[in-house]
Design a protein around this motif. Sequence first.
Motif, PDB file in Angstrom:
ATOM      1  N   ALA A 188      51.298  47.291  45.387  1.00 10.29           N
ATOM      2  CA  ALA A 188      50.249  47.913  46.201  1.00 10.29           C
ATOM      3  C   ALA A 188      48.888  47.315  45.885  1.00 10.29           C
ATOM      4  CB  ALA A 188      50.239  49.428  45.976  1.00 10.29           C
ATOM      5  N   PHE A 189      48.655  47.012  44.613  1.00 11.05           N
ATOM      6  CA  PHE A 189      47.407  46.370  44.205  1.00 11.05           C
ATOM      7  C   PHE A 189      47.285  45.004  44.877  1.00 11.05           C
ATOM      8  CE2 PHE A 189      44.510  44.035  41.584  1.00 11.05           C
ATOM      9  CZ  PHE A 189      43.642  44.971  41.032  1.00 11.05           C
ATOM     10  N   ARG A 190      48.374  44.259  44.866  1.00 12.91           N
ATOM     11  CA  ARG A 190      48.359  42.922  45.482  1.00 12.91           C
ATOM     12  C   ARG A 190      48.111  43.007  46.983  1.00 12.91           C
ATOM     13  NH1 ARG A 190      52.576  39.677  47.841  1.00 12.91           N
ATOM     14  NH2 ARG A 190      52.018  37.445  47.783  1.00 12.91           N
ATOM     15  N   VAL A 191      48.785  43.926  47.653  1.00  9.42           N
ATOM     16  CA  VAL A 191      48.618  44.068  49.103  1.00  9.42           C
ATOM     17  C   VAL A 191      47.164  44.381  49.443  1.00  9.42           C
ATOM     18  CG1 VAL A 191      49.186  45.535  51.072  1.00  9.42           C
ATOM     19  CG2 VAL A 191      51.010  44.699  49.587  1.00  9.42           C
ATOM     20  N   ALA A 192      46.548  45.310  48.704  1.00 11.50           N
ATOM     21  CA  ALA A 192      45.160  45.683  48.980  1.00 11.50           C
ATOM     22  C   ALA A 192      44.224  44.504  48.764  1.00 11.50           C
ATOM     23  CB  ALA A 192      44.753  46.863  48.102  1.00 11.50           C
ATOM     24  N   ALA A 193      44.437  43.758  47.686  1.00 11.23           N
ATOM     25  CA  ALA A 193      43.566  42.612  47.388  1.00 11.23           C
ATOM     26  C   ALA A 193      43.686  41.534  48.457  1.00 11.23           C
ATOM     27  CB  ALA A 193      43.891  42.042  46.019  1.00 11.23           C
ATOM     28  N   LEU A 194      44.891  41.295  48.945  1.00 11.11           N
ATOM     29  CA  LEU A 194      45.101  40.202  49.893  1.00 11.11           C
ATOM     30  C   LEU A 194      44.644  40.551  51.306  1.00 11.11           C
ATOM     31  CD1 LEU A 194      48.521  38.705  48.765  1.00 11.11           C
ATOM     32  CD2 LEU A 194      46.194  37.987  48.184  1.00 11.11           C
ATOM     33  N   GLN A 195      44.280  41.809  51.542  1.00 12.72           N
ATOM     34  CA  GLN A 195      43.666  42.138  52.826  1.00 12.72           C
ATOM     35  C   GLN A 195      42.287  41.497  52.942  1.00 12.72           C
ATOM     36  OE1 GLN A 195      43.606  46.352  53.568  1.00 12.72           O
ATOM     37  NE2 GLN A 195      45.830  46.530  53.624  1.00 12.72           N
ATOM     38  N   TYR A 196      41.668  41.238  51.789  1.00  7.38           N
ATOM     39  CA  TYR A 196      40.343  40.617  51.750  1.00  7.38           C
ATOM     40  C   TYR A 196      40.358  39.489  50.721  1.00  7.38           C
ATOM     41  CZ  TYR A 196      39.033  45.027  54.025  1.00  7.38           C
ATOM     42  OH  TYR A 196      38.945  46.113  54.873  1.00  7.38           O
ATOM     43  N   PRO A 197      41.084  38.417  50.989  1.00  6.27           N
ATOM     44  CA  PRO A 197      41.285  37.388  49.953  1.00  6.27           C
ATOM     45  C   PRO A 197      39.996  36.738  49.451  1.00  6.27           C
ATOM     46  CG  PRO A 197      42.063  36.633  52.095  1.00  6.27           C
ATOM     47  CD  PRO A 197      41.799  38.086  52.223  1.00  6.27           C
ATOM     48  N   HIS A 198      38.987  36.569  50.329  1.00  7.12           N
ATOM     49  CA  HIS A 198      37.739  35.950  49.879  1.00  7.12           C
ATOM     50  C   HIS A 198      36.898  36.918  49.052  1.00  7.12           C
ATOM     51  CE1 HIS A 198      38.327  32.261  52.132  1.00  7.12           C
ATOM     52  NE2 HIS A 198      38.619  32.973  53.204  1.00  7.12           N
ATOM     53  N   SER A 199      37.063  38.210  49.315  1.00  7.57           N
ATOM     54  CA  SER A 199      36.288  39.227  48.596  1.00  7.57           C
ATOM     55  C   SER A 199      37.022  39.769  47.377  1.00  7.57           C
ATOM     56  CB  SER A 199      35.956  40.393  49.540  1.00  7.57           C
ATOM     57  OG  SER A 199      35.288  39.947  50.700  1.00  7.57           O
ATOM     58  N   ALA A 200      38.318  39.533  47.286  1.00  9.37           N
ATOM     59  CA  ALA A 200      39.119  40.088  46.195  1.00  9.37           C
ATOM     60  C   ALA A 200      38.595  39.756  44.805  1.00  9.37           C
ATOM     61  CB  ALA A 200      40.579  39.638  46.330  1.00  9.37           C
ATOM     62  N   PRO A 201      38.022  38.558  44.570  1.00 13.98           N
ATOM     63  CA  PRO A 201      37.488  38.295  43.225  1.00 13.98           C
ATOM     64  C   PRO A 201      36.459  39.314  42.760  1.00 13.98           C
ATOM     65  CG  PRO A 201      37.719  36.235  44.407  1.00 13.98           C
ATOM     66  CD  PRO A 201      38.007  37.329  45.401  1.00 13.98           C
ATOM     67  N   LEU A 202      35.797  40.004  43.690  1.00 14.38           N
ATOM     68  CA  LEU A 202      34.852  41.051  43.287  1.00 14.38           C
ATOM     69  C   LEU A 202      35.561  42.141  42.505  1.00 14.38           C
ATOM     70  CD1 LEU A 202      32.834  41.475  46.607  1.00 14.38           C
ATOM     71  CD2 LEU A 202      32.108  40.271  44.541  1.00 14.38           C
ATOM     72  N   VAL A 203      36.756  42.496  42.955  1.00 16.41           N
ATOM     73  CA  VAL A 203      37.539  43.513  42.254  1.00 16.41           C
ATOM     74  C   VAL A 203      38.032  42.959  40.926  1.00 16.41           C
ATOM     75  CG1 VAL A 203      39.632  44.904  42.337  1.00 16.41           C
ATOM     76  CG2 VAL A 203      38.237  44.641  44.387  1.00 16.41           C
ATOM     77  N   LEU A 204      38.502  41.747  40.949  1.00 17.60           N
ATOM     78  CA  LEU A 204      39.151  41.172  39.783  1.00 17.60           C
ATOM     79  C   LEU A 204      38.167  40.856  38.660  1.00 17.60           C
ATOM     80  CD1 LEU A 204      41.528  38.717  41.673  1.00 17.60           C
ATOM     81  CD2 LEU A 204      42.019  41.046  40.926  1.00 17.60           C
ATOM     82  N   THR A 205      36.891  40.697  38.991  1.00 17.96           N
ATOM     83  CA  THR A 205      35.939  40.257  37.982  1.00 17.96           C
ATOM     84  C   THR A 205      34.847  41.262  37.647  1.00 17.96           C
ATOM     85  OG1 THR A 205      34.555  39.176  39.665  1.00 17.96           O
ATOM     86  CG2 THR A 205      36.254  37.842  38.601  1.00 17.96           C
ATOM     87  N   ARG A 206      34.660  42.319  38.477  1.00 21.95           N
ATOM     88  CA  ARG A 206      33.499  43.162  38.212  1.00 21.95           C
ATOM     89  C   ARG A 206      33.706  44.653  38.425  1.00 21.95           C
ATOM     90  NH1 ARG A 206      28.748  41.198  41.476  1.00 21.95           N
ATOM     91  NH2 ARG A 206      27.852  43.275  41.314  1.00 21.95           N
ATOM     92  N   ARG A 207      34.818  45.114  39.039  1.00 20.48           N
ATOM     93  CA  ARG A 207      34.873  46.520  39.416  1.00 20.48           C
ATOM     94  C   ARG A 207      36.142  47.238  38.986  1.00 20.48           C
ATOM     95  NH1 ARG A 207      30.667  49.452  40.186  1.00 20.48           N
ATOM     96  NH2 ARG A 207      31.427  50.682  41.940  1.00 20.48           N
ATOM     97  N   LEU A 208      36.921  46.666  38.086  1.00 25.28           N
ATOM     98  CA  LEU A 208      38.143  47.360  37.674  1.00 25.28           C
ATOM     99  C   LEU A 208      37.854  48.571  36.786  1.00 25.28           C
ATOM    100  CD1 LEU A 208      40.660  44.445  37.160  1.00 25.28           C
ATOM    101  CD2 LEU A 208      40.793  46.285  38.819  1.00 25.28           C
ATOM    102  N   ASN A 209      36.610  48.742  36.363  1.00 25.69           N
ATOM    103  CA  ASN A 209      36.245  49.941  35.618  1.00 25.69           C
ATOM    104  C   ASN A 209      35.460  50.919  36.489  1.00 25.69           C
ATOM    105  OD1 ASN A 209      33.946  48.402  35.860  1.00 25.69           O
ATOM    106  ND2 ASN A 209      33.161  48.883  33.817  1.00 25.69           N
ATOM    107  N   ALA A 210      35.441  50.679  37.798  1.00 24.81           N
ATOM    108  CA  ALA A 210      34.684  51.523  38.714  1.00 24.81           C
ATOM    109  C   ALA A 210      35.396  52.848  38.959  1.00 24.81           C
ATOM    110  CB  ALA A 210      34.481  50.793  40.042  1.00 24.81           C
ATOM    111  N   PRO A 211      34.649  53.894  39.352  1.00 24.06           N
ATOM    112  CA  PRO A 211      35.290  55.172  39.678  1.00 24.06           C
ATOM    113  C   PRO A 211      36.403  55.032  40.712  1.00 24.06           C
ATOM    114  CG  PRO A 211      32.924  55.473  39.505  1.00 24.06           C
ATOM    115  CD  PRO A 211      33.171  53.982  39.399  1.00 24.06           C
ATOM    116  N   ALA A 212      36.235  54.100  41.664  1.00 25.64           N
ATOM    117  CA  ALA A 212      37.253  53.919  42.699  1.00 25.64           C
ATOM    118  C   ALA A 212      38.577  53.437  42.136  1.00 25.64           C
ATOM    119  CB  ALA A 212      36.758  52.933  43.763  1.00 25.64           C
ATOM    120  N   ALA A 213      38.553  52.848  40.932  1.00 26.96           N
ATOM    121  CA  ALA A 213      39.786  52.357  40.309  1.00 26.96           C
ATOM    122  C   ALA A 213      40.506  53.428  39.514  1.00 26.96           C
ATOM    123  CB  ALA A 213      39.475  51.174  39.406  1.00 26.96           C
ATOM    124  N   MET A 214      39.848  54.528  39.228  1.00 28.49           N
ATOM    125  CA  MET A 214      40.425  55.526  38.334  1.00 28.49           C
ATOM    126  C   MET A 214      41.716  56.164  38.856  1.00 28.49           C
ATOM    127  SD  MET A 214      38.823  55.385  35.532  1.00 28.49           S
ATOM    128  CE  MET A 214      38.635  53.614  35.879  1.00 28.49           C
TER     129      MET A 214
END
Length: 209
Positions: A80-106
């Motif tokens: 499910a994580f992969r599917v969500a990231a690949l919906q926005y492949p150019h923007s996905a690095p934002l999640v992978l590098t800066r927001r995995l500790n964000a409230p939305a990830a909890m």
Amino acid sequence: MTRDEIVRQALVVAETEGMEKLSLHKIAAAVGVRTMSLYNHVGDKADVLDAMADVILKGIVIPDADEMPWEDALRALARAFRVAALQYPHSAPLVLTRRLNAPAAMPVVEAALRILGRAGLDGASAVHVLRAVIAFLIGTLSREVGFAPTYAGAIPGVVAMRERDLIESGLPAVAAASAELAVCDHEIEMEFGLELLLDAVRRRVEALS
């Protein structure tokens, strides 16, 4: 104009033109306002980038895993994580590098820890495994979206070399694996790595039981 519309258009710009072309000026043009008008809804570009990452994180469909064996549940969550990231492949690095500790990830963290708890891991062990899984997902998805090397068909000077030349150059292992190195099926690679992780978790569960 709303904050959500600004973020939605930012994602559109990033996915159509690339993250390197993303600017507040382009976002404002996409929304149809002057750049300064954006500041009524967002703090700065970093605020927009964080909000874009949150959209991707909120798109993770957490599986209803309570009735699944824990292995299947962890597989489903990783996929499910992969599917969500690949919906926005150019923007996905934002999640992978800066927001995995964000409230939305909890919610994702909560789901993973519950799955690992059902597997029989104590709190500390579950957190260690969670971090290992996150590190794996970051690596494999960074590779898939072009943020990290695949070694597929692009090792400088190697792919064009004949097997004999590779061996003579002191690269016999590369020569033996040259056909496999030339291609990279990202889904297969993720599934292979995920199974390695699951095997390791099973052994840890057995050791603790």
